[in-house]
Motif scaffolding. Structure first.
Motif, PDB file in Angstrom:
ATOM      1  N   ARG A  40     -33.548  28.043  26.245  1.00  0.00           N
ATOM      2  CA  ARG A  40     -33.273  27.319  24.754  1.00  0.00           C
ATOM      3  C   ARG A  40     -32.780  28.432  23.688  1.00  0.00           C
ATOM      4  O   ARG A  40     -31.866  28.192  22.901  1.00  0.00           O
ATOM      5  N   LEU A  41     -33.517  29.417  23.746  1.00  0.00           N
ATOM      6  CA  LEU A  41     -33.105  30.539  22.778  1.00  0.00           C
ATOM      7  C   LEU A  41     -31.714  31.117  23.145  1.00  0.00           C
ATOM      8  O   LEU A  41     -30.787  31.164  22.214  1.00  0.00           O
ATOM      9  N   ALA A  42     -31.433  31.226  24.346  1.00  0.00           N
ATOM     10  CA  ALA A  42     -30.166  31.737  24.932  1.00  0.00           C
ATOM     11  C   ALA A  42     -29.050  30.784  24.422  1.00  0.00           C
ATOM     12  O   ALA A  42     -28.210  31.303  24.247  1.00  0.00           O
ATOM     13  N   THR A  43     -29.422  29.747  24.616  1.00  0.00           N
ATOM     14  CA  THR A  43     -28.273  28.518  24.392  1.00  0.00           C
ATOM     15  C   THR A  43     -28.089  28.689  22.844  1.00  0.00           C
ATOM     16  O   THR A  43     -27.107  28.658  22.481  1.00  0.00           O
ATOM     17  N   LEU A  44     -29.144  28.787  22.059  1.00  0.00           N
ATOM     18  CA  LEU A  44     -29.046  28.852  20.631  1.00  0.00           C
ATOM     19  C   LEU A  44     -28.070  29.743  20.208  1.00  0.00           C
ATOM     20  O   LEU A  44     -27.073  29.835  19.288  1.00  0.00           O
ATOM     21  N   LEU A  45     -28.510  31.251  20.772  1.00  0.00           N
ATOM     22  CA  LEU A  45     -27.629  32.244  20.621  1.00  0.00           C
ATOM     23  C   LEU A  45     -26.377  32.252  20.722  1.00  0.00           C
ATOM     24  O   LEU A  45     -25.267  32.912  20.153  1.00  0.00           O
ATOM     25  N   ASP A  46     -26.146  31.731  21.940  1.00  0.00           N
ATOM     26  CA  ASP A  46     -24.792  31.566  22.389  1.00  0.00           C
ATOM     27  C   ASP A  46     -24.022  30.540  21.442  1.00  0.00           C
ATOM     28  O   ASP A  46     -22.814  30.993  21.190  1.00  0.00           O
ATOM     29  N   ASP A  47     -24.719  29.695  20.767  1.00  0.00           N
ATOM     30  CA  ASP A  47     -24.059  28.775  19.875  1.00  0.00           C
ATOM     31  C   ASP A  47     -23.679  29.694  18.709  1.00  0.00           C
ATOM     32  O   ASP A  47     -22.679  29.691  17.828  1.00  0.00           O
ATOM     33  N   VAL A  48     -24.444  30.754  18.156  1.00  0.00           N
ATOM     34  CA  VAL A  48     -24.172  31.502  17.056  1.00  0.00           C
ATOM     35  C   VAL A  48     -23.049  32.317  17.415  1.00  0.00           C
ATOM     36  O   VAL A  48     -22.140  32.447  16.333  1.00  0.00           O
ATOM     37  N   ARG A  49     -23.056  32.911  18.720  1.00  0.00           N
ATOM     38  CA  ARG A  49     -21.602  33.789  19.038  1.00  0.00           C
ATOM     39  C   ARG A  49     -20.327  32.728  19.149  1.00  0.00           C
ATOM     40  O   ARG A  49     -19.407  33.363  18.934  1.00  0.00           O
ATOM     41  N   HIS A  50     -20.459  31.515  19.443  1.00  0.00           N
ATOM     42  CA  HIS A  50     -19.186  30.700  19.323  1.00  0.00           C
ATOM     43  C   HIS A  50     -18.996  30.115  18.084  1.00  0.00           C
ATOM     44  O   HIS A  50     -18.174  29.071  18.078  1.00  0.00           O
ATOM     45  N   GLY A  51     -19.496  30.651  16.829  1.00  0.00           N
ATOM     46  CA  GLY A  51     -19.177  30.270  15.440  1.00  0.00           C
ATOM     47  C   GLY A  51     -20.106  29.279  14.819  1.00  0.00           C
ATOM     48  O   GLY A  51     -19.700  28.983  13.855  1.00  0.00           O
ATOM     49  N   VAL A  52     -21.076  28.629  15.545  1.00  0.00           N
ATOM     50  CA  VAL A  52     -21.847  27.584  14.794  1.00  0.00           C
ATOM     51  C   VAL A  52     -22.592  28.410  13.713  1.00  0.00           C
ATOM     52  O   VAL A  52     -23.143  29.568  13.986  1.00  0.00           O
ATOM     53  N   PRO A  53     -22.584  28.052  12.544  1.00  0.00           N
ATOM     54  CA  PRO A  53     -23.071  28.564  11.490  1.00  0.00           C
ATOM     55  C   PRO A  53     -24.643  28.856  11.513  1.00  0.00           C
ATOM     56  O   PRO A  53     -25.314  27.987  11.998  1.00  0.00           O
ATOM     57  N   ALA A  54     -24.831  30.134  11.534  1.00  0.00           N
ATOM     58  CA  ALA A  54     -26.181  30.531  11.659  1.00  0.00           C
ATOM     59  C   ALA A  54     -27.309  29.667  10.867  1.00  0.00           C
ATOM     60  O   ALA A  54     -28.339  29.527  11.145  1.00  0.00           O
ATOM     61  N   ALA A  55     -26.890  29.611   9.658  1.00  0.00           N
ATOM     62  CA  ALA A  55     -27.900  28.763   8.759  1.00  0.00           C
ATOM     63  C   ALA A  55     -28.236  27.271   9.306  1.00  0.00           C
ATOM     64  O   ALA A  55     -29.160  27.061   8.913  1.00  0.00           O
ATOM     65  N   ASP A  56     -27.375  26.805  10.034  1.00  0.00           N
ATOM     66  CA  ASP A  56     -27.454  25.578  11.027  1.00  0.00           C
ATOM     67  C   ASP A  56     -28.571  25.577  11.856  1.00  0.00           C
ATOM     68  O   ASP A  56     -29.080  24.580  12.256  1.00  0.00           O
ATOM     69  N   LEU A  57     -28.847  26.663  12.303  1.00  0.00           N
ATOM     70  CA  LEU A  57     -29.877  27.064  13.532  1.00  0.00           C
ATOM     71  C   LEU A  57     -31.160  27.745  13.236  1.00  0.00           C
ATOM     72  O   LEU A  57     -31.945  27.752  14.088  1.00  0.00           O
ATOM     73  N   THR A  58     -31.361  28.185  11.983  1.00  0.00           N
ATOM     74  CA  THR A  58     -32.731  28.774  11.611  1.00  0.00           C
ATOM     75  C   THR A  58     -33.511  27.892  11.907  1.00  0.00           C
ATOM     76  O   THR A  58     -34.708  28.544  12.419  1.00  0.00           O
TER      77      THR A  58
END
Lengths: 262, 230
Positions: B75-93
């Protein structure tokens, strides 16, 4: 979400509470179905936020159970007993949700009016103080009636109205509770059952005590009798040995032989 | 139409049943997969499972917690993948913070009341300490070389992540930290106890190798405050 026919709200609440008791006392059981039934029973008559708060309280109770179970390492039943206060809180919240005061909106409005008038009074008193400090007598005179008469009068009326609604709300709660006579009768019945069970327990304890006493007595008598048999046998052996010695001595004497000395 | 607040409360009840079912799968030695388990609810559900495992007297909680930690790692890998693909980091904290909270609870459940053993180092340390320097990234020596000096209260460089005052080992769940974790050289992970212990053992042995200096034919152990280049 599955469809549920309209269900008496109290019955739905009772089912959820029963399911929670079953979960913590006997092990994990389905909570989703009774939760959905409660939602179906209350939607439309109770605000969604209130229903959500009830479900959140129920979920928190389960969470608390697992935290206690891990911390205390008691069995299911013992851990469940620790949750008594949590169940009481849930019961209280369910009661309030199922017995909404029909003037809740008026009560909220009355509270808001009192709060607003208190703010106005604080502000006008501050304005009077500022005017006094500035030496603005005209302004002081213009504000004086509001500060000393108008707003305090309105505030007094608003507080009276709020108090009256609060009393009505309390009376409503009182009338929603089952009649005291019924509850006293239920207590009386339960007390009789408990006393009858206590009497049966006392009688059974008496029987047990008597039976244990009988076992102790017979054990004692058996021990005494065994000791007596042992003593008598010893006496018999001693007598037999003595008789044999005496007979031997008599025969020797008869034969003119010297007696044997030990 | 059901409001969001009611949907969220209903999902909380659903999470109870899901945690119970996952625990059942774990107890039977099966892979804990369930279509109801999503990236959004996984941290909360695994935290609930951790509490159930803590109440388990069978002794199999460590192995079972490892499977849950493996899912959180994914799940962590998926979340960081989302960060790399441009999902705003603030939405994932928020989700990141929940992953780390569930990780901590699962790890403490797996450790139980015993310290973690490092047989090749003749060392035992509490699981909380292990999480400090091996729970967030697998390569702390690479990203923060002076972390040991910090432990020894010597002078040290600040870590490359945002942290609370006086607590440099805590990687705060901030957008800036998520961006840092999503980039090289950081190797973020959610390890099992054994994986974290192996990483620490490996890095400790490598650090000890670095500290021996061949000087005039003699090997001398450097004082920890001396930094060895290369």
């Amino acid at each position: 979400m599955t469809d549920h026919p309209a269900e008496d709200a109290q019955a739905a609440a009772d089912r959820l509470v029963e399911a929670l008791h079953s979960y913590v006392e006997d092990g994990p059981t389905d909570l989703q179905e009774p939760a959905d039934a409660l939602i179906a029973a209350l939607t439309g008559s109770v605000p969604d936020a209130t229903i959500a708060a009830l479900l959140t309280r129920a979920a928190a109770l389960v969470d608390q159970f697992w935290v206690q179970a891990g911390r205390m390492q008691f069995g299911h039943q013992a851990t469940a007993q620790l949750l008594g206060p949590a169940f009481k809180s849930l019961d209280a919240e369910l009661f309030v949700a199922l017995h909404p005061f029909d003037q809740e909106a008026e009560l909220a409005a009355a509270e808001e009016r009192v709060t607003s008038l208190e703010r106005q009074l604080t502000q006008v008193n501050r304005d009077v103080e500022d005017a006094l400090n500035a030496g603005d007598i005209d302004r002081v005179m213009a504000l004086r009636e509001s500060a000393r008469v108008t707003i305090p009068g309105q505030l007094g009326e608003a507080r009276s109205a709020l108090l009256a609604l609060t009393v009505e709300a309390a009376q409503f709660r009182l009338s929603s509770i089952a009649p005291r006579a019924e509850q006293l009768a239920a207590v009386d019945r339960a007390t009789k059952i408990r006393d009858a069970a206590a009497e049966r327990l006392r009688s059974a304890n008496d029987d047990l005590f008597q039976a244990q006493l009988a076992v102790e007595n017979s054990d004692r008598l058996r021990a005494e009798a065994q000791q007596q048999v042992h003593d008598l046998k010893a006496l018999l052996d001693e007598h037999a040995a003595g008789h044999a010695r005496d007979q031997q001595a008599r025969l020797r004497q008869f034969a003119g032989l010297t007696p044997i000395t030990a | 139409m059901t409001t969001d607040v009611l949907t969220a409360a209903r999902e909380r009840i659903a999470g109870i049943g899901l945690a119970d079912d996952l625990l059942d799968l774990l107890r039977h030695g099966e892979q804990p997969s369930d279509p109801r388990l999503t990236d959004e609810n996984a941290p909360d559900v695994w935290q609930a499972v951790a509490r159930r495992l803590a109440a388990d007297k069978s002794g199999a909680h460590r192995r079972q917690a490892d499977r849950a930690l493996s899912d959180l790692n994914w799940r962590l890998a998926t979340l960081l993948d989302d960060v790399r693909h441009g999902v705003p980091a603030a939405d994932l904290t928020h989700r990141y913070r929940r992953i780390r909270e569930a990780q901590r609870e699962l790890t403490m459940t797996a450790a139980g009341t015993t310290d973690v053993e490092f047989p090749d180092l003749n060392l035992m340390i509490p699981a909380t300490r292990l999480l400090m320097f091996a729970g967030v990234v697998s390569n702390i020596d690479e990203v923060w070389p002076t972390w040991r000096d910090c432990m020894r209260k010597h002078g040290y460089d600040a870590p490359p992540w945002e942290h609370p005052d006086g607590d440099p080992f805590t990687v705060l769940p901030t957008p800036k930290n998520l961006l840092w974790l999503a980039q090289d050289p950081a190797k973020p992970w959610v390890p099992t106890l054994a994986q974290a212990a192996r990483a620490v053992s490996k890095q400790t042995r490598a650090e000890e190798e670095r500290r021996w200096v061949d000087s005039a034919g003699h090997k001398v152990l450097l004082h920890p405050s001396v930094h060895q280049e290369g």
